[in-house]
Write an enzyme that holds these catalytic residues in place. Structure first.
Site, PDB file in Angstrom:
ATOM      1  N   GLY A  72      13.484  -1.601   3.476  1.00  0.00           N
ATOM      2  CA  GLY A  72      12.293  -2.126   4.155  1.00  0.00           C
ATOM      3  C   GLY A  72      12.184  -3.617   3.883  1.00  0.00           C
ATOM      4  O   GLY A  72      13.198  -4.321   3.786  1.00  0.00           O
ATOM      5  N   GLY A  91      16.150   2.392   0.100  1.00  0.00           N
ATOM      6  CA  GLY A  91      15.038   1.824   0.858  1.00  0.00           C
ATOM      7  C   GLY A  91      15.379   0.435   1.355  1.00  0.00           C
ATOM      8  O   GLY A  91      15.570  -0.483   0.560  1.00  0.00           O
ATOM      9  N   LYS A 150      -5.585  -1.865  -6.244  1.00  0.00           N
ATOM     10  CA  LYS A 150      -4.692  -1.330  -5.212  1.00  0.00           C
ATOM     11  C   LYS A 150      -5.535  -0.556  -4.212  1.00  0.00           C
ATOM     12  O   LYS A 150      -6.527   0.080  -4.588  1.00  0.00           O
ATOM     13  CB  LYS A 150      -3.672  -0.361  -5.828  1.00  0.00           C
ATOM     14  CG  LYS A 150      -2.488  -0.103  -4.941  1.00  0.00           C
ATOM     15  CD  LYS A 150      -1.515  -1.269  -5.015  1.00  0.00           C
ATOM     16  CE  LYS A 150      -0.316  -1.092  -4.129  1.00  0.00           C
ATOM     17  NZ  LYS A 150       0.658  -2.165  -4.344  1.00  0.00           N
TER      18      LYS A 150
HETATM   19  P1  NAD Z   1       8.476  -1.061   3.287  1.00  0.00           P
HETATM   20  O1  NAD Z   1       7.521  -0.089   3.855  1.00  0.00           O
HETATM   21  O2  NAD Z   1       8.720  -2.328   3.997  1.00  0.00           O
HETATM   22  O3  NAD Z   1       9.917  -0.369   3.076  1.00  0.00           O
HETATM   23  C1  NAD Z   1      10.117   0.848   2.450  1.00  0.00           C
HETATM   24  C2  NAD Z   1      11.396   1.440   3.039  1.00  0.00           C
HETATM   25  O4  NAD Z   1      11.790   2.561   2.234  1.00  0.00           O
HETATM   26  C3  NAD Z   1      11.231   1.948   4.454  1.00  0.00           C
HETATM   27  O5  NAD Z   1      12.302   1.476   5.242  1.00  0.00           O
HETATM   28  C4  NAD Z   1      11.272   3.479   4.309  1.00  0.00           C
HETATM   29  O6  NAD Z   1      11.817   4.122   5.447  1.00  0.00           O
HETATM   30  C5  NAD Z   1      12.153   3.634   3.101  1.00  0.00           C
HETATM   31  N1  NAD Z   1      11.975   4.868   2.327  1.00  0.00           N
HETATM   32  C6  NAD Z   1      10.839   5.544   2.020  1.00  0.00           C
HETATM   33  N2  NAD Z   1      11.104   6.603   1.225  1.00  0.00           N
HETATM   34  C7  NAD Z   1      12.441   6.582   1.013  1.00  0.00           C
HETATM   35  C8  NAD Z   1      13.329   7.395   0.267  1.00  0.00           C
HETATM   36  N3  NAD Z   1      12.915   8.461  -0.418  1.00  0.00           N
HETATM   37  N4  NAD Z   1      14.659   7.103   0.296  1.00  0.00           N
HETATM   38  C9  NAD Z   1      15.107   6.042   0.989  1.00  0.00           C
HETATM   39  N5  NAD Z   1      14.302   5.224   1.707  1.00  0.00           N
HETATM   40  C10 NAD Z   1      13.002   5.489   1.723  1.00  0.00           C
HETATM   41  O7  NAD Z   1       8.015  -1.327   1.777  1.00  0.00           O
HETATM   42  P2  NAD Z   1       8.259  -2.600   0.841  1.00  0.00           P
HETATM   43  O8  NAD Z   1       7.180  -3.575   1.052  1.00  0.00           O
HETATM   44  O9  NAD Z   1       9.692  -3.019   0.897  1.00  0.00           O
HETATM   45  O10 NAD Z   1       7.972  -1.930  -0.588  1.00  0.00           O
HETATM   46  C11 NAD Z   1       8.935  -1.095  -1.219  1.00  0.00           C
HETATM   47  C12 NAD Z   1       8.516  -0.855  -2.661  1.00  0.00           C
HETATM   48  O11 NAD Z   1       8.385  -2.113  -3.331  1.00  0.00           O
HETATM   49  C13 NAD Z   1       7.161  -0.164  -2.826  1.00  0.00           C
HETATM   50  O12 NAD Z   1       7.188   0.673  -3.944  1.00  0.00           O
HETATM   51  C14 NAD Z   1       6.200  -1.319  -3.065  1.00  0.00           C
HETATM   52  O13 NAD Z   1       5.034  -0.912  -3.756  1.00  0.00           O
HETATM   53  C15 NAD Z   1       7.082  -2.217  -3.896  1.00  0.00           C
HETATM   54  N6  NAD Z   1       6.688  -3.638  -3.877  1.00  0.00           N
HETATM   55  C16 NAD Z   1       6.585  -4.295  -2.696  1.00  0.00           C
HETATM   56  C17 NAD Z   1       6.222  -5.647  -2.720  1.00  0.00           C
HETATM   57  C18 NAD Z   1       6.122  -6.460  -1.459  1.00  0.00           C
HETATM   58  O14 NAD Z   1       5.995  -7.682  -1.566  1.00  0.00           O
HETATM   59  N7  NAD Z   1       6.206  -5.867  -0.269  1.00  0.00           N
HETATM   60  C19 NAD Z   1       5.967  -6.277  -3.943  1.00  0.00           C
HETATM   61  C20 NAD Z   1       6.127  -5.566  -5.130  1.00  0.00           C
HETATM   62  C21 NAD Z   1       6.485  -4.233  -5.080  1.00  0.00           C
END
Ligand code: NAD
Length: 362
Positions: free
Chosen positions: A186, A184, A89
Site C-alpha cells: 500500500g 502489503g 487513534k
Molecule cells: P494502506 O492501506 O495504504 O496499505 C495496506 C496494504 O496492505 C493494502 O494494499 C492491502 O491490500 C494490504 N494488505 C492488507 N492485509 C494484508 C495481508 N494480510 N497480507 C498482505 N497484504 C495485506 O496502508 P499504509 O498506510 O501503507 O499502512 C500500512 C501499515 O503501516 C499499517 O499498519 C499502518 O498503521 C502503518 N503505518 C502507516 C503509516 C503511514 O504513514 N501511512 C505510518 C506509520 C505506520
C-alpha cells in the site's frame, strides 16, 4: 450525528483500556457512520496525535479495541520521536453503507473531529486516501498531512531502521544482495519497495488485493510475487510487515525463515509471548513504533512549522537510528526482547519510571 465521550463503565471490559484513555464515539446511522476516537493521555493538556483508519471490523468491540491499542502505541511512538504530545487513534468502521457514502462519511467525521477542539489531531492511515484527507480538511483544521507525504517518511525511517537491523545481525548495513519479504504494498509498503529495489535488494512481495499483485508484477519484474499466506515461509534475511497488525503470532512465528523483522505496520506483535518467541528463535525484531515514526514526525513537523521540512524530518530519523542502536545494545546486555526494552525506554520518557501510573486526571 452524535459525538459522545464514553464512560469508564463502557470501556473497562476492554483489555486494552487504561486509565489514561479518553474515548469518543461518533455515530450517524443515516449514512452508516460509526467511529471511535481514542486519546491516550500519557501527557496532560497537550493534543493527541493519531491517524484515522477506515477498516472492516467484525464488531464494534473489535474496532474499539483497535483504537485503544493503537492510541497507546502512538504515545510510545511520540516519545520515541521526542515529541511533546500524546498519542491517539481513530477508527471508522468500514461497511457497504459507509463506503456508498464515502464523501459524507469523511465530511461528518471531520466535523466531529472539529467539535473536539484540538484534543485530537489526525491524518491518514490504512484505508484512508490522500483525497479523503483533502476532503476532511475542508471541515476541520485538525487534519494534518495535507502538504507532506507521511507514507514516504514512514518508509524512509523503516529503510534506515532496516540498515541498523542488518548491521546488528550481519555486521554490515549493505542492502544489495540481501533478501526481503514485504507483506502489503500500500502507501508505505510501496514506498519501501522502491527504496529497497533502488538499493539492490532481492524482493518477495505479497498483497491480499489480487489486482495489486498484478500491478506489482509489472512494477517489479525482477521480484517474486507470492500468495498472501506464503510470505511467512519465504527464505529471506528480513521480513517486512507493511499491512496490518497482529501478524507476528503463535501460528506465524514458527513458519518464519528470516533473521530479522522490520516493517512499517503498527502493532505487529500479537502479544508479549510472541516477542519472547521471536527472541527464542533468534529473530531480531525492530520495534514497530520506533522504526515507523517517520510518518508521525513528518506530519507533526508540518503542524509545528506549517511547512514540513525534509532536513528537519531526516534529523529526527537520524535520532531514531541512534535510539534503535541503543535498544539493540540493551537487548544484547539484558537478553530481553527489543520490544520490551523499547517499552521500558518509552515509559521512562513518558512517566519518569518503567511503571505506568494507575491514574491520570482527564
Ligand atoms: P494502506 O492501506 O495504504 O496499505 C495496506 C496494504 O496492505 C493494502 O494494499 C492491502 O491490500 C494490504 N494488505 C492488507 N492485509 C494484508 C495481508 N494480510 N497480507 C498482505 N497484504 C495485506 O496502508 P499504509 O498506510 O501503507 O499502512 C500500512 C501499515 O503501516 C499499517 O499498519 C499502518 O498503521 C502503518 N503505518 C502507516 C503509516 C503511514 O504513514 N501511512 C505510518 C506509520 C505506520
Amino acid at each position: 450525528m452524535r459525538v459522545e465521550k464514553m464512560s469508564q463503565m463502557q470501556l473497562s471490559h476492554c483489555p486494552e483500556y487504561t486509565p489514561q484513555h479518553v474515548v469518543f464515539e461518533i455515530r450517524d446511522p443515516e449514512i452508516g457512520l460509526t467511529a471511535f476516537v481514542a486519546v491516550h493521555k500519557a501527557r496532560y493538556n497537550v493534543p493527541g496525535f493519531g491517524a484515522t483508519r477506515f477498516w472492516q471490523y467484525s464488531s464494534e468491540e473489535e474496532a474499539l479495541r483497535d483504537a485503544l491499542r493503537l492510541s497507546r502505541l502512538m504515545s510510545y511512538k511520540g516519545a520515541a520521536a521526542d515529541l511533546p504530545y500524546t498519542g491517539a487513534k481513530a477508527v471508522i468502521m468500514y461497511t457497504e453503507k459507509a463506503a456508498e457514502h464515502r464523501k459524507e462519511i469523511f465530511e461528518r467525521y471531520a466535523k466531529a473531529v472539529e467539535s473536539l477542539q484540538g484534543q485530537f489531531i489526525t491524518g491518514t492511515d490504512v484505508g484512508v486516501t490522500n483525497e479523503d484527507v483533502q476532503d476532511m480538511s475542508h471541515h476541520t483544521s485538525y487534519v494534518i498531512g495535507k502538504n507532506v507525504d507521511p507514507a514516504f517518511f514512514t518508509a524512509r525511517g523503516v529503510f534506515l531502521g532496516i540498515e541498523i537491523t542488518l548491521q546488528e545481525v550481519f555486521g554490515s548495513r549493505e542492502i544489495r544482495g540481501r533478501h526481503f519479504a514485504v507483506q502489503g504494498a500500500g502507501k508505505t509498503g510501496m514506498a519501501l519497495l522502491h527504496m529497497l529495489k533502488d538499493a539492490g535488494a532481492d524482493l518477495i512481495i505479497t498483497d491480499t488485493n489480487p489486482q495489486r499483485r498484478e500491478e506489482l508484477r509489472n512494477e517489479f519484474p525482477l521480484a517474486a510475487i507470492c500468495e498472501p499466506q506464503d510470505i511467512y515461509e519465504a527464505k529471506v534475511d528480513v521480513f517486512c510487515p507493511c499491512a496490518l497488525g497482529g501478524v507476528l503470532n503463535h501460528d506465524t512465528i514458527p513458519l518464519l525463515q528470516c533473521r530479522a523483522v522490520a516493517g512499517s505496520a503498527n502493532n505487529q506483535l500479537c502479544d508479549e509471548l510472541s516477542a519472547q518467541e521471536l527472541n527464542q528463535r533468534n529473530i531480531l525484531y525492530a520495534p514497530d513504533y520506533v522504526i515507523n515514526l517517520g510518518g508521525l514526525a513528518s506530519v507533526v513537523d508540518e503542524f509545528q512549522y506549517h511547512t514540513a521540512d525534509a532536513d528537519r524530518i531526516e534529523e529526527k530519523l537520524h535520532d531514531m537510528t541512534a535510539l534503535l542502536e541503543d535498544i539493540f545494545t540493551r537487548r544484547r546486555d539484558s537478553h530481553m526482547p527489543p520490544s520490551v526494552v523499547a517499552d521500558e525506554v518509552m515509559q521512562e520518557r513518558l512517566y519518569g519510571s518503567v511503571f505506568t501510573p494507575t491514574y491520570v486526571l482527564n
